[in-house]
Design an enzyme around this catalytic site. Structure first.
Site, mmCIF file in Angstrom:
data_model
loop_
_atom_site.group_PDB
_atom_site.id
_atom_site.type_symbol
_atom_site.label_atom_id
_atom_site.label_comp_id
_atom_site.label_asym_id
_atom_site.label_seq_id
_atom_site.Cartn_x
_atom_site.Cartn_y
_atom_site.Cartn_z
ATOM 1 N N ILE A 69 0.894 -1.156 0.000
ATOM 2 C CA ILE A 69 0.000 0.000 0.000
ATOM 3 C C ILE A 69 0.928 1.201 0.000
ATOM 4 O O ILE A 69 1.894 1.261 0.761
ATOM 5 C CB ILE A 69 -0.941 -0.034 1.233
ATOM 6 C CG1 ILE A 69 -1.869 1.193 1.268
ATOM 7 C CG2 ILE A 69 -0.179 -0.130 2.547
ATOM 8 C CD1 ILE A 69 -2.946 1.110 2.378
ATOM 9 N N SER A 70 0.675 2.158 -0.892
ATOM 10 C CA SER A 70 1.589 3.292 -1.048
ATOM 11 C C SER A 70 1.656 4.123 0.237
ATOM 12 O O SER A 70 0.718 4.139 1.037
ATOM 13 C CB SER A 70 1.139 4.192 -2.192
ATOM 14 O OG SER A 70 1.023 3.452 -3.389
ATOM 15 N N GLN A 71 2.769 4.836 0.380
ATOM 16 C CA GLN A 71 2.953 5.781 1.472
ATOM 17 C C GLN A 71 1.846 6.851 1.410
ATOM 18 O O GLN A 71 1.532 7.341 0.317
ATOM 19 C CB GLN A 71 4.326 6.425 1.258
ATOM 20 C CG GLN A 71 4.722 7.448 2.260
ATOM 21 C CD GLN A 71 5.935 8.251 1.787
ATOM 22 O OE1 GLN A 71 6.294 8.249 0.621
ATOM 23 N NE2 GLN A 71 6.553 8.933 2.719
#
Ligand code: SAH
Length: 221
Positions: A69-71
């Site tokens: 999951i992206s930052q």
């Protein structure tokens, strides 16, 4: 995945969300709409229960299948970039992953279509989006290199996995004046590229260095 929006509430308190939003502001996110959606979207539902206590840290987290999951900062920045050229009506995301970026977008644009090549990730994302009642997101299990012509054209096409070059098929699916946002380049040295479709061709802008997982060919059941 947590089943209930309120599970792990102590660790996912409003205080940790507010701290995350302060960090996003310090890092240069200015759009109040984006900051508000980042503050209210329960990111802890998009990660494994064991990682829920880190859900509001400004960091990418594993979601299985070698994906992340992206930052939060990257999600906020991509979302801000989506809204920068006027209000989009329809957005295509390539790389659903956990569904978090799609959930953030779905609260800011009327219609989101999101493509994912790994079926179990798509299923998990569906469950969470259902819990959150975000029914303006269509998820498709498909190799995103070809886009999704069935619902084209899109005002924004957003890639959350990095191709070495922008797939040409995607450019055909943009509206005139529409933009494609993509991390482009080999692992570890990508730049976030914006291509705006004009009647002359495409205007290119480099929005700076980023780090994403690669866009890979082929759908996996
Ligand atoms: N937007 C996601 C981040 C996911 S990471 C989130 O908010 O959680 C990138 C995702 O892109 C991975 O789930 C990966 O499986 C997917 N992906 C990679 N190549 C793809 C392709 N060709 N088509 C569709 N999805 C792809």
């Amino acid at each position: 995945m947590s089943a209930s929006p309120t599970s792990g509430l102590g660790m996912t308190s409003q205080r940790s969300r507010d701290r995350m939003v302060r960090q996003l502001k310090d890092m240069g996110i200015h759009d109040a709409r984006v900051l508000e959606v980042m503050r209210t979207t329960p990111r802890h539902l998009f990660v494994e229960e064991g990682l829920a206590h880190r859900a509001y840290d400004n960091t990418p987290l594993p979601i299985g299948y070698e994906q992340t999951i992206s930052q939060p900062y990257i999600v906020a920045r991509m979302t801000e970039a989506c809204l920068q050229r006027g209000q989009p009506q329809k957005v295509l995301e390539i790389g659903t992953g956990s569904g978090y970026q799609a959930a953030v977008l779905a609260q800011l644009v009327p219609r989101v279509v999101s493509l994912e090549r790994i079926r179990p990730l798509q299923r998990q994302a569906r469950e969470v989006l259902n819990v959150l009642k975000l029914d303006n997101v269509s998820l498709r299990h498909v190799d995103g290199f070809g886009g999704w012509p069935e619902d084209a054209p899109y005002d924004v096409i957003l890639l959350t996995a990095a191709p070495v070059e922008v797939p040409a098929a995607l450019l055909d699916q943009l509206t005139l004046g529409g933009q494609l946002l993509a991390p482009v380049g080999a692992a570890g040295r990508q730049n976030l590229i914006r291509l705006v479709k004009t009647d002359q061709g495409f205007e290119k802008q480099d929005l700076g260095a980023v780090s994403f997982v690669p866009l890979l060919p082929g759908a996996i059941a």
